[in-house]
Structures are given as structure tokens and as C-alpha cells.
Design an enzyme around this catalytic site. Structure first.
Site, PDB file in Angstrom:
ATOM      1  N   PHE A  69      29.345  39.990  43.219  1.00 53.20           N
ATOM      2  CA  PHE A  69      30.019  39.607  41.978  1.00 53.20           C
ATOM      3  C   PHE A  69      30.410  38.131  42.044  1.00 53.20           C
ATOM      4  O   PHE A  69      30.934  37.655  43.049  1.00 53.20           O
ATOM      5  CB  PHE A  69      31.279  40.455  41.775  1.00 53.20           C
ATOM      6  CG  PHE A  69      32.069  40.081  40.553  1.00 53.20           C
ATOM      7  CD1 PHE A  69      31.817  40.678  39.334  1.00 53.20           C
ATOM      8  CD2 PHE A  69      33.066  39.120  40.631  1.00 53.20           C
ATOM      9  CE1 PHE A  69      32.537  40.337  38.217  1.00 53.20           C
ATOM     10  CE2 PHE A  69      33.807  38.770  39.513  1.00 53.20           C
ATOM     11  CZ  PHE A  69      33.537  39.376  38.295  1.00 53.20           C
ATOM     12  N   GLU A 115      38.149  47.068  43.602  1.00 54.36           N
ATOM     13  CA  GLU A 115      37.132  47.868  44.294  1.00 54.36           C
ATOM     14  C   GLU A 115      37.759  49.021  45.059  1.00 54.36           C
ATOM     15  O   GLU A 115      37.223  50.132  45.068  1.00 54.36           O
ATOM     16  CB  GLU A 115      36.339  46.970  45.248  1.00 54.36           C
ATOM     17  CG  GLU A 115      35.389  46.010  44.553  1.00 54.36           C
ATOM     18  CD  GLU A 115      34.383  45.423  45.506  1.00 54.36           C
ATOM     19  OE1 GLU A 115      34.673  45.407  46.720  1.00 54.36           O
ATOM     20  OE2 GLU A 115      33.305  45.002  45.055  1.00 54.36           O
ATOM     21  N   ARG A 144      42.734  47.595  32.576  1.00 53.28           N
ATOM     22  CA  ARG A 144      41.605  46.716  32.881  1.00 53.28           C
ATOM     23  C   ARG A 144      40.342  47.548  32.864  1.00 53.28           C
ATOM     24  O   ARG A 144      40.259  48.578  33.539  1.00 53.28           O
ATOM     25  CB  ARG A 144      41.799  46.051  34.233  1.00 53.28           C
ATOM     26  CG  ARG A 144      40.710  45.058  34.589  1.00 53.28           C
ATOM     27  CD  ARG A 144      40.975  44.383  35.907  1.00 53.28           C
ATOM     28  NE  ARG A 144      42.171  43.571  35.874  1.00 53.28           N
ATOM     29  CZ  ARG A 144      42.590  42.827  36.885  1.00 53.28           C
ATOM     30  NH1 ARG A 144      41.902  42.811  38.015  1.00 53.28           N
ATOM     31  NH2 ARG A 144      43.688  42.119  36.786  1.00 53.28           N
ATOM     32  N   LYS A 186      27.724  47.078  37.803  1.00 52.00           N
ATOM     33  CA  LYS A 186      29.044  47.209  37.182  1.00 52.00           C
ATOM     34  C   LYS A 186      29.564  45.812  36.857  1.00 52.00           C
ATOM     35  O   LYS A 186      29.303  44.844  37.587  1.00 52.00           O
ATOM     36  CB  LYS A 186      30.022  47.931  38.103  1.00 52.00           C
ATOM     37  CG  LYS A 186      30.379  47.168  39.373  1.00 52.00           C
ATOM     38  CD  LYS A 186      31.405  47.905  40.199  1.00 52.00           C
ATOM     39  CE  LYS A 186      31.784  47.102  41.448  1.00 52.00           C
ATOM     40  NZ  LYS A 186      32.790  47.782  42.283  1.00 52.00           N
ATOM     41  N   ASP A 218      49.282  36.024  33.362  1.00 49.02           N
ATOM     42  CA  ASP A 218      47.845  36.242  33.307  1.00 49.02           C
ATOM     43  C   ASP A 218      47.552  37.681  33.690  1.00 49.02           C
ATOM     44  O   ASP A 218      48.465  38.495  33.816  1.00 49.02           O
ATOM     45  CB  ASP A 218      47.092  35.254  34.206  1.00 49.02           C
ATOM     46  CG  ASP A 218      47.575  35.330  35.654  1.00 49.02           C
ATOM     47  OD1 ASP A 218      48.235  36.328  35.977  1.00 49.02           O
ATOM     48  OD2 ASP A 218      47.293  34.416  36.428  1.00 49.02           O
ATOM     49  N   LYS A 219      46.289  38.011  33.887  1.00 49.60           N
ATOM     50  CA  LYS A 219      45.881  39.389  34.151  1.00 49.60           C
ATOM     51  C   LYS A 219      45.444  39.587  35.593  1.00 49.60           C
ATOM     52  O   LYS A 219      44.760  40.546  35.903  1.00 49.60           O
ATOM     53  CB  LYS A 219      44.742  39.772  33.205  1.00 49.60           C
ATOM     54  CG  LYS A 219      45.147  39.803  31.749  1.00 49.60           C
ATOM     55  CD  LYS A 219      43.938  39.818  30.835  1.00 49.60           C
ATOM     56  CE  LYS A 219      43.065  41.015  31.096  1.00 49.60           C
ATOM     57  NZ  LYS A 219      41.907  41.059  30.189  1.00 49.60           N
ATOM     58  N   THR A 220      45.807  38.700  36.493  1.00 50.11           N
ATOM     59  CA  THR A 220      45.359  38.820  37.879  1.00 50.11           C
ATOM     60  C   THR A 220      46.438  39.369  38.799  1.00 50.11           C
ATOM     61  O   THR A 220      46.267  39.366  40.005  1.00 50.11           O
ATOM     62  CB  THR A 220      44.899  37.458  38.404  1.00 50.11           C
ATOM     63  OG1 THR A 220      45.999  36.537  38.338  1.00 50.11           O
ATOM     64  CG2 THR A 220      43.759  36.920  37.560  1.00 50.11           C
TER      65      THR A 220
END
Length: 370
Positions: free
Chosen positions: A298, A257, A357, A321, A176-178
Site C-alpha cells: 500500500f 490491518e 473508516r 483492498k 484529522d482521521k489518523t
């Protein structure tokens, strides 16, 4: 909710929640209410009985030993049966070998006799030998120099030796992309500001020589947009700064962040302090304090974060953002009329093709009085 004496109700939400293992910083004291303890904690609610882990070799060995035991029983029954048949035929004729004592023995006694005679069919020492081999395999794994992580001084550790045989037996890989399968280290690489694409400084390049810094200092037509972009990277977040030995360490809830704050600091906009109602940015030697009016965190549903601030000049601005799929539909006049929207979208596609990303930043000025 908590209620002060003769005053108002104070709500307790997720912002005030301290989960197990969390650390409170830059806070002298707190009023705390302990909830969800013991068996009511999320950890205990989600805990299940630990499954028994067995390797494929263990499963095959157990099956084969069970089959050998069944063969042993069958051989013992057959041998005891043939023994009874042979004694019944020979007891009357072969009197000279004294078969009367053997003939008086029962079938069960003969069965146990043959069971003891054939017990070598079961490899009793196989499990002991396998455990000894696994023990030394675990030692070799911990001493393997190619599996040693020098950055954290951490060698490989085999917590259980039952699964040594499963190493390398990979059938499927889910990614995955995490950052689950990676080091999960985020770095600021590229950005698109006012239809101009900028790269981060190279290893031997000073940030003062970068096109972004040159356009900012030489009052390029996009200099005002660059300032707003760097300001947004420096203040639109929930990062906590901590000073240690003259340096600022940033503690962030996510590596994204922290990477954005370090990216702004790379070009001279250093996030330096945070108070309950304001944030401070050191921009080229000048400290700018922004009054935080509201923060919308978020969430997976919103896919964006918004920050409402009052600037040092008294203006009220909303910084936002998030993902391009939620920012673009909210552009003033639509994506087809918003400034820089089309070129920025093309740059986003180029960044995504590079495996980066992406994140979209937006700004609006609040003209109505708050």
C-alpha cells in the site's frame, strides 16, 4: 544494490530497510548494511534547535519589569536633576546645614544614590515566587487522580513547569482521521458482503449466533462470497503472527490491518503463520496454505494493496483492498456492470455517516498460466 559472487545483482529497497527503533522478529540471522549514520540520519537532518518556551504570563511579566526599570531610570534622572537645582539655590543661604560636601558630589553619584533608593520599585522576588508556585503546581498535576491512566499505570507528568499557566487556554483545535487526537484503536465493526450488511457480535453474543456465521454454515447463496471475504481479510496484509503462551499476537504496521485480521479471526478464519513464500489460515479447524506469488504494498499514491496468491486448490487469485475511489474505477465492466457494486456503495455511505473508516475489497481470478 548487493552483488553475490559470480551471480546476480540483489536490489535493496524499502522492504529491506530497517529504520531506527524498529524490531526484527521471526528471523534467525540477517546480512546488514549500515547506512545513513551519525549526522546523516533522518532524525539529525530534521532536528532543529529547541525553542525557548515561555508562557504568556512570563512574557507579560518581563514586559512590565522592563517598563518599571525604565520608570526607575527616569525617576533617578529627574531626582538627581532636581537635587542639583536645589543645592545650587540653597548652598549660599542655608550655610548652617553644611551643604558644601553635598554640592561637591557629581551628578552621576547622585543618580546612583537615587537608583539605590528607588530599587524597591523592581519586584526582584516576583520571579522567585513564581518559580516556587510553578514547582508546586507541577507536583499537584502529577498527583491529580483524574489525570491518571490506570490501564498503563501512568500518572500525569509535567516535564517543564514553565507552561503550567497555559493549560486550558485553547483557541483552535485541528483534527484529522489518523487517530492523532484519539487513542488510535481500530476495531472491526461492520461489513457488507453480497449486498447484505453484517454487524460484529455484541458483548453478550456469540459469533456463532451472528447472521454472517449462520449464512456461512447453512450454505446461503452468498456463502462462497463470505468465504472469499474472510479469506481476504485473513491473508491480504503484512501482519506478522507471533505465538506466546499458546496465543497468537499480531504485529502490524498499522492498526487498520490488525483490526481486519482480528475481524476475520472473530468468524473462524485465523491467520496462523507466515513464511517468505506462503501464508497459512486456520479455517474452522482446517489449515489452508496460500502460496504468495507477489505483494504490492500500500502506498499513498496507489491507495490500495494487492496480493497475488496460489490457493490450495491451485487457482491463482488477485486480492485487492483500498479506498473506494481507486477500487470502483477498476471493476470489471465498470461500476455499473460489476456485481454488488451499487448496493455496496450505498452501504459505504451509511458506514461513513456512522463515522466509520471504510475499505473496499476486490477479487479477480487469473486464468492465464503464470
Amino acid at each position: 544494490m548487493l552483488k553475490e559472487a559470480n551471480t546476480k545483482m540483489i536490489p535493496l529497497g524499502l522492504e529491506q530497510m530497517l529504520l531506527r527503533g524498529s524490531m526484527q522478529r521471526n528471523t534467525a540471522w540477517v546480512h546488514a548494511v549500515v547506512v545513513y549514520t551519525g549526522h546523516e540520519t533522518k532524525l539529525m537532518k530534521n532536528s532543529t534547535k529547541a525553542p525557548l518556551k515561555r508562557s504568556s504570563i512570563d512574557k507579560q511579566t518581563n514586559t512590565q519589569i522592563l517598563m518599571l526599570f525604565m520608570i526607575l531610570l527616569v525617576l533617578s534622572v529627574i531626582s538627581a536633576g532636581f537635587n542639583e537645582l536645589w543645592l545650587s539655590r540653597r548652598a549660599g543661604t542655608d550655610w548652617y546645614i553644611s551643604l558644601h560636601g553635598a554640592q561637591n558630589a557629581k551628578f552621576g553619584y547622585n543618580f546612583l544614590t537615587f537608583l539605590i533608593l528607588y530599587n524597591n520599585l523592581i519586584p526582584i522576588s516576583l520571579q522567585v515566587t513564581a518559580e516556587i508556585v510553578r514547582f508546586f503546581q507541577a507536583k499537584f498535576i502529577s498527583m491529580d487522580s483524574e489525570m491518571y491512566h490506570a490501564a498503563t499505570d501512568t500518572p500525569a507528568q509535567a516535564r517543564t513547569s514553565n507552561l503550567n499557566e497555559e493549560l486550558g487556554m485553547v483557541k483552535y483545535i485541528f483534527s484529522d482521521k489518523t487517530g492523532t487526537l484519539t487513542a488510535n484503536v481500530m476495531e472491526f465493526h461492520k461489513c457488507s458482503i453480497a449486498e447484505i450488511m453484517y454487524n460484529r457480535p455484541g458483548p453478550n453474543e456469540s459469533f456463532e449466533d451472528t447472521p454472517l456465521y449462520q449464512n456461512l454454515k447453512r450454505q446461503h447463496p452468498s456463502a462462497a462470497v463470505i468465504r472469499e471475504f474472510l479469506t481476504m481479510l485473513a491473508i491480504c496484509h503484512t501482519v506478522i503472527p507471533e505465538r506466546q503462551d499458546g496465543k497468537i499476537n499480531y504485529h502490524a504496521a498499522s492498526p487498520d490491518e490488525r483490526a481486519l485480521v482480528l475481524g476475520a479471526a472473530m468468524y473462524g478464519y485465523v491467520f496462523s503463520a507466515r513464511t517468505p513464500g506462503a501464508v497459512a489460515v486456520d479455517a474452522g479447524g482446517t489449515t489452508l496454505t496460500y502460496q504468495v506469488l507477489n505483494v504490492i504494498e500500500f502506498t499513498s499514491a496507489r491507495k490500495r494493496m494487492s496480493l497475488l496468491v496460489r490457493t490450495p486448490t491451485g487457482e491463482i487469485k488477485l486480492y485487492c483492498k483500498g479506498a473506494d475511489s481507486v477500487i470502483y474505477p477498476r471493476l470489471a465492466g465498470g461500476p455499473e456492470h460489476a456485481k454488488y457494486a451499487e448496493a455496496t456503495l450505498a452501504h459505504l455511505e451509511a458506514f461513513a455517516c456512522d463515522g466509520l473508516r471504510t475499505l473496499v475489497n476486490g477479487l479477480t481470478r487469473i486464468t492465464k498460466r503464470l
